[in-house]
Design an enzyme around this catalytic site. Structure first.
Site, mmCIF file in Angstrom:
data_model
loop_
_atom_site.group_PDB
_atom_site.id
_atom_site.type_symbol
_atom_site.label_atom_id
_atom_site.label_comp_id
_atom_site.label_asym_id
_atom_site.label_seq_id
_atom_site.Cartn_x
_atom_site.Cartn_y
_atom_site.Cartn_z
ATOM 1 N N HIS A 18 5.419 -1.813 -57.791
ATOM 2 C CA HIS A 18 4.282 -2.708 -57.536
ATOM 3 C C HIS A 18 3.031 -1.851 -57.359
ATOM 4 C CE1 HIS A 18 7.351 -5.554 -55.341
ATOM 5 N NE2 HIS A 18 7.625 -5.404 -56.616
HETATM 6 C C1 LIG Z 1 13.357 -2.531 -60.418
HETATM 7 C C2 LIG Z 1 12.163 -3.440 -60.392
HETATM 8 C C3 LIG Z 1 12.217 -4.628 -59.674
HETATM 9 C C4 LIG Z 1 11.126 -5.489 -59.642
HETATM 10 N N1 LIG Z 1 11.244 -6.662 -58.974
HETATM 11 C C5 LIG Z 1 10.203 -7.524 -58.956
HETATM 12 C C6 LIG Z 1 10.313 -8.776 -58.300
HETATM 13 O O1 LIG Z 1 11.352 -9.112 -57.757
HETATM 14 N N2 LIG Z 1 9.236 -9.603 -58.268
HETATM 15 C C7 LIG Z 1 8.064 -9.253 -58.856
HETATM 16 O O2 LIG Z 1 7.123 -10.019 -58.780
HETATM 17 N N3 LIG Z 1 7.945 -8.070 -59.520
HETATM 18 C C8 LIG Z 1 8.977 -7.206 -59.576
HETATM 19 N N4 LIG Z 1 8.858 -6.018 -60.242
HETATM 20 C C9 LIG Z 1 7.598 -5.709 -60.911
HETATM 21 C C10 LIG Z 1 7.560 -6.362 -62.283
HETATM 22 O O3 LIG Z 1 8.640 -5.938 -63.033
HETATM 23 C C11 LIG Z 1 6.251 -6.011 -62.945
HETATM 24 O O4 LIG Z 1 5.190 -6.529 -62.177
HETATM 25 C C12 LIG Z 1 6.120 -6.608 -64.327
HETATM 26 O O5 LIG Z 1 7.272 -6.444 -65.078
HETATM 27 C C13 LIG Z 1 4.926 -5.989 -64.991
HETATM 28 O O6 LIG Z 1 4.766 -6.485 -66.294
HETATM 29 P P1 LIG Z 1 3.782 -5.767 -67.293
HETATM 30 O O7 LIG Z 1 3.967 -6.433 -68.595
HETATM 31 O O8 LIG Z 1 2.439 -5.709 -66.709
HETATM 32 O O9 LIG Z 1 4.266 -4.245 -67.356
HETATM 33 P P2 LIG Z 1 5.651 -3.652 -67.894
HETATM 34 O O10 LIG Z 1 6.764 -4.547 -67.647
HETATM 35 O O11 LIG Z 1 5.710 -2.276 -67.359
HETATM 36 O O12 LIG Z 1 5.460 -3.602 -69.464
HETATM 37 C C14 LIG Z 1 4.624 -2.675 -70.074
HETATM 38 C C15 LIG Z 1 5.218 -2.355 -71.428
HETATM 39 O O13 LIG Z 1 4.280 -1.562 -72.118
HETATM 40 C C16 LIG Z 1 4.951 -0.511 -72.748
HETATM 41 N N5 LIG Z 1 4.006 0.601 -72.889
HETATM 42 C C17 LIG Z 1 3.442 1.327 -71.897
HETATM 43 N N6 LIG Z 1 2.642 2.269 -72.410
HETATM 44 C C18 LIG Z 1 2.696 2.133 -73.753
HETATM 45 C C19 LIG Z 1 2.077 2.829 -74.817
HETATM 46 N N7 LIG Z 1 1.257 3.861 -74.613
HETATM 47 N N8 LIG Z 1 2.356 2.422 -76.087
HETATM 48 C C20 LIG Z 1 3.212 1.392 -76.309
HETATM 49 N N9 LIG Z 1 3.819 0.708 -75.338
HETATM 50 C C21 LIG Z 1 3.557 1.073 -74.059
HETATM 51 C C22 LIG Z 1 6.102 -0.189 -71.822
HETATM 52 O O14 LIG Z 1 7.136 0.470 -72.508
HETATM 53 C C23 LIG Z 1 6.487 -1.563 -71.330
HETATM 54 O O15 LIG Z 1 7.467 -2.161 -72.137
HETATM 55 C C24 LIG Z 1 9.936 -5.143 -60.307
HETATM 56 C C25 LIG Z 1 9.872 -3.949 -61.023
HETATM 57 C C26 LIG Z 1 10.972 -3.099 -61.086
HETATM 58 C C27 LIG Z 1 10.862 -1.849 -61.862
#
Ligand SMILES: Cc1cc2nc3c(=O)[nH]c(=O)nc-3n(C[C@H](O)[C@H](O)[C@H](O)COP(=O)(O)OP(=O)(O)OC[C@H]3O[C@@H](n4cnc5c(N)ncnc54)[C@H](O)[C@@H]3O)c2cc1C
Ligand code: SF4
Lengths: 259, 582
Positions: B506
């Site tokens: 987070h």
């Molecule tokens: C173990 C764990 C448990 C969690 N539990 C909770 C929960 O219970 N409740 C909650 O609210 N949140 C939880 N979270 C947080 C939640 O997972 C994230 O807030 C959410 O998934 C973020 O989504 P996002 O799309 O912003 O980022 P991400 O899910 O990180 O997605 C970003 C994507 O971009 C890709 N990427 C990054 N850089 C590049 C690049 N340069 N070129 C191409 N691709 C790239 C990555 O590979 C990734 O697939 C948890 C996280 C983890 C790790």
């Protein structure tokens, strides 16, 4: 929320009756083998001697050694003996069940170190390495190097203090040496002895409780002691149960799809 | 030389909740969309038979490949930062299709109305003097009432199972699914906290209490409480993740393409407008330029900040001059502070702790932001409290009461005895931004492509330590009421400091939202003030971190942002919000 399985309570009492003599016997065997193998050209012969001793020295080795139990990473038997002895002190055999050796933990660690974990392949490895007291992960040494350095240092400390290898000394002496490592009181090159000990400890628990396919947790004995059911598809039927439900464990060998 | 590809309408960086939500909405509208994902493709078939603690919880199989890229970390502006080298000490970033949303827990909270107007409400209630010097507290440029419909929309997409929190504002309609089942420890927690006059409720979950079909027609199955959830992909398709929801919706459209193993290294731009992105195919090493009318950046907090800095878009934040915005206000639920737990051990009772689900628990808001009177306290914001049952896997869970050694005979005995006789109370506190907590590019360390790593400069303040100490006392009282025989409270000294194991999943900030381009990087449509055809989605836009988990707010803001993108594409551009100056 009563306990359907009173075993653990009982074994706490039995704890007091734990007999270290078996432990010493094991160690004395180690003394013969380890001591001679250290400098002997007859090392090869001693492998057989070790095998013939197996039945009497280690009741946890059920039947012949598994064909997957040979050293991939540790080239020196004497390093591996220290690994066996240290992991057994960290997770000893007792009335609950087998210790690290009986669970196959040393072979588990050997296999782990032989793979990508041992060379930190998934880590960022570019220098400079600037930390003055690096954790294992932050060290310029790989996990494999840290194991070799640490285990040899344990033997060295044991020689220095007791004029005998780690496998030869009494369990109390072993614990004394290990406590100093755990507290960071032994000087090691490039890594704190406490950092090495933490790595050894966590690898021991990994070996005791990971799926048996990795070479530890032999016959799921670790999970049985831990009352962990392993790979179970669904707990939907018991999740709101107020009573403790005891289950026989399932490993991935039985869980995963097979042809 | 990078090979130039055919132009598309929209290119999206990252296939997580942020990028995936945008992908679904834009594909439905008929735009030609390419989503670039650095990691590999995987889906439910890959998660069958994945109940392997060593691989996923110890070797951290599903997280970012740090051999390619990582972060560097330091506490003070005059220190040399060193790299975070291994996921085993601390796993932060997801990778592969679906990002962290595949191996998240699915614990769902809305944020509090006060969160979005934190600075004005704090001043209104207590006067400006209560905000410490160097605390960079800001409003978000959006209100709770404005974001509420988007919360509702995201909750319908992911099929939230839960009930109304008695202390949060009434939702415009109930969650789409009833709450999950109740375990013995949850019942015990509720009983104890009710007796203490608190308001516990069933934590909302993105693990399905029942089989569910979302408004896009995607099916999510019922949760099996299999206990391999956090850090694992769900083998039953029972956890809402981007693969079984938004990406599945996007993939129904021929105008959508998800390109894996595509590592984005730059946002390309000319004359103040983005023209596309440059990426490396990690399987061949070839470089490509993907032109697009609109660039959506959803690579999580670190990638979002770093890509803008590497591409020289927006003004980099300079803490000394106190100017610029990109890199400002990093905040995290630190593993070695916020996420420390108070643990209770029970000599007489035994619970089925091996079973569980990622978002199974009971929680309460009696000490959250809006319930506290801060004139009496040595901290701002507040915290939630919860007791969860995720499934105690055996390598990770070897807890013993204080005074028991951590190895040897007694450790073995006691750790076995207490395996199913312990539980923790978790608090999660709001984390606020500080002037010298920020991100910029590292001067020394490089990624595998030769580009500078992102550098995190972060220090704990008394605020951070005080709130956690207070929360731990409250947690201890609850465990006493629950009948624990031994309770361990983690020690927090004045020396407890942010380190290489601190950054949590987070982590927010870096490209923060607001209504003033001088102090924020994006407007409330996540559109960059300084480059109107770049939208930056994810927790990077949070000016601070609330006490609640982030993803419901990430999803809600992503829905709002896509409305903005569609308006932008339909009306040939322009800023969607008039910049205001305070
Ligand atoms: C173990 C764990 C448990 C969690 N539990 C909770 C929960 O219970 N409740 C909650 O609210 N949140 C939880 N979270 C947080 C939640 O997972 C994230 O807030 C959410 O998934 C973020 O989504 P996002 O799309 O912003 O980022 P991400 O899910 O990180 O997605 C970003 C994507 O971009 C890709 N990427 C990054 N850089 C590049 C690049 N340069 N070129 C191409 N691709 C790239 C990555 O590979 C990734 O697939 C948890 C996280 C983890 C790790
Ligand atoms: S606990 Fe439920 S949602 Fe989580 S992985 Fe298991 S079945 Fe899926």
């Amino acid at each position: 929320m009563s306990d359907n399985n009173k075993k653990t309570n009982e074994s706490i009492e039995k704890d007091q009756n734990f007999d270290p003599s078996r432990r010493r016997f094991l160690k004395n065997t180690g003394m013969v083998i380890g001591g001679v193998a250290g400098g002997s050209v007859l090392g090869g012969l001693l492998i057989n001697q070790d095998k013939s001793d197996t039945a009497t020295t280690d009741k946890n080795k059920q039947g012949a050694a598994s064909p997957t139990e040979a050293r991939m990473f540790f080239t020196r038997y004497e390093d591996f003996v220290v690994l066996e002895q240290t992991t057994e002190r960290i997770y000893p055999e007792d009335d609950n069940g087998p210790g690290a050796i009986g669970l196959g933990v040393p072979y588990f660690i050997d296999k782990q170190l032989a793979g990508k974990w041992g060379v930190n392949a998934a880590d960022y490895r570019q220098g400079p390495f600037l930390d003055s007291d690096p954790t294992v992960d932050m060290s310029s040494l790989t996990r494999g190097e840290i194991f070799i350095l640490g285990l040899r240092k344990i033997n060295e400390e044991s020689q220095k203090r007791f004029d005998a290898t780690f496998a030869e000394i009494e369990v109390e002496q072993q614990d004394e040496v290990l406590t100093d490592f755990a507290n960071g009181d032994v000087d090691m090159k490039g890594i704190g002895s406490n950092r090495f000990f933490d790595l050894l400890r966590s690898a021991t628990l990994e070996g005791a409780y990971s799926d048996p396919m990795y070479g530890g947790n032999r016959n799921m004995e670790g999970w049985k002691m831990k009352e962990f059911p392993g790979a179970v598809a669904s707990y939907a039927d018991i999740i709101d149960d107020k009573e403790f439900v005891k289950m026989d464990p399932v490993s991935l060998t039985d869980y995963q799809q097979k042809s | 030389m990078a090979e130039k590809l055919d132009k598309v309408d929209v290119v999206i960086v990252g296939s997580g909740w942020a990028g995936g939500t945008a992908a679904a909405e834009l594909s439905k509208k008929g735009y030609e969309v390419v989503c670039l994902e650095r990691g590999k493709d995987h889906s439910t078939e890959d998660f069958i038979g994945a109940k392997d603690e060593l691989k996923y919880s110890r070797r951290i199989e599903m997280f970012q490949d740090l051999s390619k890229e990582t972060l560097t970390i330091r506490n003070d502006i005059d220190e040399v930062a060193t790299p975070h080298r291994s996921n085993e000490t601390n796993s932060i970033n997801g990778t592969d299709t679906g990002g962290s949303g595949v191996h998240w827990n699915g614990q769902i909270y809305r944020w509090l109305p006060t969160d979005f107007e934190l600075r004005s409400k704090t001043i209104e209630k207590y006067g400006e003097d209560i905000i410490p010097e160097d605390m960079t507290m800001q409003d978000w440029g959006i209100t709770y009432d404005e974001i509420e419909p988007y919360y509702d929309k995201f909750e319908e997409t992911i099929g939230v199972s839960g009930e109304q929190d008695p202390l949060r504002p009434e939702m415009s309609r109930p969650f789409p699914n009833p709450p999950m089942k109740e375990t013995a420890t949850m019942a015990l927690f509720k009983e104890a906290t009710e007796a203490m006059g608190y308001h516990p409720y069933h934590m909302a979950s993105a693990n399905m209490s029942e089989k569910y079909e979302n408004p896009d027609g995607e099916t999510i199955n019922a949760c099996m409480y299999c206990a391999f959830c956090e850090q694992y992909g769900c083998d039953f398709g029972a956890k809402a993740d981007p693969i079984v929801t938004v990406l599945s919706t996007a993939r129904r459209h021929d105008n959508f393409e998800l390109r894996n193993n595509s590592y984005v290294v730059r946002i390309l731009h000319e004359d103040g407008r983005a023209t596309g992105v440059r990426y490396v195919d990690t399987q061949t090493g070839e470089e490509y330029d993907q032109p697009a009318d609109l660039v959506v950046v959803g690579g999580f907090t670190f990638t979002n900040t770093r890509l803008l800095l590497l591409s020289e878009i927006g003004k980099p934040y300079d803490p000394e001059a106190n100017t610029g915005v990109v890199g400002k206000n990093i905040t995290t639920h630190a593993a070695n502070l916020t996420h420390l737990r108070v643990r209770g051990f029970f000599d007489e009772e035994k619970f089925n702790r091996y079973a569980g689900a990622g978002a199974l628990g009971a929680t309460m808001d009696d000490f959250n932001l809006e319930q506290l009177d801060h004139t009496e306290l040595d901290f701002l914001h507040g915290f939630l409290i919860r007791s969860t049952q995720l499934g105690s896997r055996p390598i990770t869970h070897n807890h013993v009461p204080e005074g028991v050694p951590t190895w040897g005979q007694e450790f073995k005995e006691k750790s076995l005895f207490y395996t199913h006789r312990n539980l923790d109370i978790q608090q999660q506190n709001g984390v606020l931004g500080w002037r010298y907590n920020y991100m910029d590019l590292d001067p020394t360390y490089k990624d595998v492509f030769g580009d500078p790593l992102l550098r995190v400069t972060y220090k704990f303040h008394d605020q951070d330590r005080n709130i956690v100490r207070y929360a731990h006392q409250k947690s201890k009282e609850i465990l006493e009421e629950m009948g624990a025989d031994h309770i361990t409270v983690p020690e927090i000294t004045d020396e407890t400091e942010f380190g290489h194991n601190s950054l949590g999943d987070h982590t927010a900030g870096g490209v923060i939202m607001g209504d003033d381009p001088e102090t924020s990087a994006v407007n409330n449509y996540s559109q960059m003030w300084d480059m109107e055809n770049v939208f930056v989605l994810g927790a990077s836009s949070f000016p601070h971190n609330s006490s609640s988990n982030p993803t419901n707010t990430v999803g809600a803001l992503a829905y709002r942002a896509t409305e903005g993108m569609i308006e932008y594409l339909e009306n040939d551009g322009g800023l969607l919000v008039d910049p205001s100056k305070e």
